[in-house]
Write an enzyme that holds these catalytic residues in place. Structure first.
Site, PDB file in Angstrom:
ATOM      1  N   HIS A  73      17.072 -53.580 -19.349  1.00 26.05           N
ATOM      2  CA  HIS A  73      15.762 -54.189 -19.060  1.00 26.05           C
ATOM      3  C   HIS A  73      15.394 -54.126 -17.519  1.00 26.05           C
ATOM      4  CE1 HIS A  73      18.268 -57.512 -17.604  1.00 26.05           C
ATOM      5  NE2 HIS A  73      17.186 -58.081 -17.054  1.00 26.05           N
TER       6      HIS A  73
HETATM    7  C1  UD1 Z   1      13.582 -61.656 -15.258  1.00 25.04           C
HETATM    8  C2  UD1 Z   1      14.477 -61.733 -13.837  1.00 25.04           C
HETATM    9  C3  UD1 Z   1      15.552 -60.637 -14.196  1.00 25.04           C
HETATM   10  C4  UD1 Z   1      16.553 -61.152 -15.209  1.00 25.04           C
HETATM   11  C5  UD1 Z   1      15.546 -61.067 -16.467  1.00 25.04           C
HETATM   12  C6  UD1 Z   1      16.206 -61.630 -17.905  1.00 25.04           C
HETATM   13  C7  UD1 Z   1      13.084 -61.907 -11.651  1.00 25.04           C
HETATM   14  C8  UD1 Z   1      13.024 -61.007 -10.602  1.00 25.04           C
HETATM   15  N1  UD1 Z   1      13.649 -61.166 -12.717  1.00 25.04           N
HETATM   16  O1  UD1 Z   1      13.348 -60.196 -15.439  1.00 25.04           O
HETATM   17  O2  UD1 Z   1      16.508 -61.028 -13.017  1.00 25.04           O
HETATM   18  O3  UD1 Z   1      17.477 -60.436 -15.409  1.00 25.04           O
HETATM   19  O4  UD1 Z   1      14.562 -61.861 -16.141  1.00 25.04           O
HETATM   20  O5  UD1 Z   1      15.507 -61.427 -18.924  1.00 25.04           O
HETATM   21  O6  UD1 Z   1      12.993 -62.900 -11.689  1.00 25.04           O
HETATM   22  N2  UD1 Z   1       7.903 -61.577 -21.271  1.00 25.04           N
HETATM   23  C9  UD1 Z   1       7.513 -61.818 -22.568  1.00 25.04           C
HETATM   24  N3  UD1 Z   1       7.897 -63.067 -22.892  1.00 25.04           N
HETATM   25  C10 UD1 Z   1       8.621 -64.011 -21.993  1.00 25.04           C
HETATM   26  C11 UD1 Z   1       8.811 -63.661 -20.571  1.00 25.04           C
HETATM   27  C12 UD1 Z   1       8.532 -62.246 -20.220  1.00 25.04           C
HETATM   28  O7  UD1 Z   1       6.764 -61.099 -23.188  1.00 25.04           O
HETATM   29  O8  UD1 Z   1       9.040 -65.013 -22.494  1.00 25.04           O
HETATM   30  C13 UD1 Z   1       7.270 -60.028 -20.750  1.00 25.04           C
HETATM   31  C14 UD1 Z   1       6.235 -60.005 -19.925  1.00 25.04           C
HETATM   32  O9  UD1 Z   1       5.446 -58.703 -20.399  1.00 25.04           O
HETATM   33  C15 UD1 Z   1       6.672 -59.936 -18.590  1.00 25.04           C
HETATM   34  C16 UD1 Z   1       7.546 -59.114 -18.720  1.00 25.04           C
HETATM   35  O10 UD1 Z   1       8.344 -59.714 -20.039  1.00 25.04           O
HETATM   36  O11 UD1 Z   1       5.644 -59.267 -17.791  1.00 25.04           O
HETATM   37  C17 UD1 Z   1       8.708 -59.433 -17.610  1.00 25.04           C
HETATM   38  O12 UD1 Z   1       9.139 -60.727 -17.463  1.00 25.04           O
HETATM   39  P1  UD1 Z   1       9.667 -61.216 -16.007  1.00 25.04           P
HETATM   40  O13 UD1 Z   1      10.063 -62.727 -15.952  1.00 25.04           O
HETATM   41  O14 UD1 Z   1       8.439 -60.808 -15.037  1.00 25.04           O
HETATM   42  O15 UD1 Z   1      10.900 -60.333 -15.623  1.00 25.04           O
HETATM   43  P2  UD1 Z   1      11.823 -59.868 -16.507  1.00 25.04           P
HETATM   44  O16 UD1 Z   1      12.277 -58.371 -16.595  1.00 25.04           O
HETATM   45  O17 UD1 Z   1      12.164 -60.552 -17.676  1.00 25.04           O
END
Ligand code: UD1
Length: 391
Positions: free
Chosen positions: A220
């Site tokens: 991821h």
């Molecule tokens: C975040 C953390 C990362 C961690 C990861 C675990 C930061 C900078 N990164 O990255 O360190 O390893 O979480 O998962 O804080 N989304 C959903 N549902 C959710 C949350 C997110 O669909 O409940 C999707 C959204 O499209 C979003 C994308 O996942 O844009 C990324 O989510 P985000 O929280 O921005 O970062 P992660 O890649 O999850």
């Protein structure tokens, strides 16, 4: 500036999935008798889906958050800024003794920064880890959070050296072990038997009767999934790996979106790759604990596989958790296809690294944190006083 008193609660912050398994044992330890410490829980809402949040709260027995900032997803700047904007008035109203943050996600730095500027003590659990790779957003979050923390709890001795190099006062640093391993050891008996998960496969026998066992894969990191070229290379590598060992692949929402946007879904289309939606903690633990090997770019999974003694191949060029390589079962393989395939073949032929469990990864880290916190609060949070006074 708020006044630190013993009666005020510790405000514990969570935001994203890897925070949940860290906060669970801390909340439980703080609230446990015979000498409970007042603690409140705030969720920023960085992760909000049932699969990314609710499953963890339910399975880990995390209390419903007292406060939910409901920020959701956005760019780094927008997400961090929104958390800060919404956290400031909450902190003003709550006036906690301290704000406790865990890990290295955007919620960690956002809440630490607001607290620090409002004169509220900051406690960082999992401090001092360094990849020395500033292209990782988490590395920025780690370095900055540690600089503004009053109490820093570490999971491995190297972390202390990293912090000392950055000028953090020794007296603020406490080596307590790994709270994520508290959660792992506490939940291992309830972990889901993998056969139950294989029921979702088009041919479950490929997985349950596999002579080689199965490989568990998670990907991821933006560096691995945001570029269509790198993502395609990694998916094609997985496909080739699946020819020698069947692959179970729970797919993070970020990765799922990128696979679809790049038109790469067909790359995984074989009965030897089981694609799954993000899993709850007990399913993931069950799969991890019985895997032949794990291929991942997650930080936490490098530690969990080391605690479980399962060979781990890390699909990154570095790690902020070197103890998993030096003492544990982890090998850094990067993103080069040939290197990954050779490492998988080596494990299938020779068994992979056996490793040993690092010092203080014994299931008692949260209680050590509570002991230190108790003393620190009784002394009137001394690190904070010295820092505010500029001494
Ligand atoms: C975040 C953390 C990362 C961690 C990861 C675990 C930061 C900078 N990164 O990255 O360190 O390893 O979480 O998962 O804080 N989304 C959903 N549902 C959710 C949350 C997110 O669909 O409940 C999707 C959204 O499209 C979003 C994308 O996942 O844009 C990324 O989510 P985000 O929280 O921005 O970062 P992660 O890649 O999850």
């Amino acid at each position: 500036m708020s006044i630190v008193t013993n009666a005020a609660p510790i405000l514990c912050v969570v935001g994203a999935r890897p925070n949940f398994m860290k906060i669970a044992p801390i909340m439980a330890a703080l609230r446990a008798g015979p000498t409970p410490l007042p603690a409140r829980l705030l969720h920023t809402g960085q992760h909000y889906d049932a699969a990314m949040k609710d499953a963890f709260f339910d399975q880990l027995g995390i209390p419903e958050p007292d406060i939910d900032l409901e920020v959701g997803s956005a760019t780094h700047a927008a997400q961090t800024a929104e958390i800060m904007k919404r956290f400031e008035p909450v902190l003003e109203a709550e006036r906690p003794a301290a704000v406790l943050v865990v890990g290295d996600v955007n919620s960690t730095i956002a809440c630490a920064l607001v607290a620090s500027k409002m004169g509220v003590a900051v406690i960082h659990v999992e401090a001092g880890l360094r990849s020395y790779d500033r292209s990782m957003p988490e590395e920025i979050n780690r370095v900055l959070t540690d600089q503004i923390s009053d109490l820093l709890f570490t999971t491995e001795r190297d972390a202390h050296l990293n912090l000392a190099r950055e000028g953090v006062d020794d007296r603020r640093i406490h080596f307590v072990g790994n709270v994520m391993i508290d959660t792992l050891l506490g939940h291992l008996p309830q972990a889901t038997p993998p056969a139950r998960i294989f029921g979702a496969a088009s041919d479950p026998n490929v997985f349950s009767r596999s002579a080689t066992g199965y490989a568990l894969v998670t990907l991821h990191r933006p560096a691995n999934v945001d570029s269509p070229d790198i993502l395609e290379r990694l998916l094609r590598t997985l496909r080739r790996v699946s020819e020698s060992i069947p692959v179970v692949f729970p797919i993070h929402p970020r990765t799922r979106t990128r696979i679809e946007a790049a038109g790469l879904s067909a790359a995984l289309d074989t009965p030897r790759i089981l694609e799954l939606a993000p899993l709850g903690y007990l399913d993931m633990l069950g799969l991890m604990s019985k895997a032949r090997l794990v291929l991942t770019d997650s930080g936490g999974i490098q530690e969990e596989t080391t605690a479980l003694g399962i060979p781990c191949l890390t699909v990154r060029e570095n790690t902020e958790r070197p103890i998993t390589v030096e003492q544990g079962t982890n090998t850094i393989v990067g993103t080069d296809s040939r290197r990954i395939e050779t490492a998988v073949a080596d494990i299938l032929a020779g068994g992979g690294k056996a490793g040993r469990v690092p010092e203080l990864w014994d299931g008692k880290a949260a209680y050590r944190i509570k002991t230190v916190l108790n003393d620190w609060l009784k002394q009137g949070a001394p690190g904070r006083v010295a820092r505010v006074a500029g001494r």
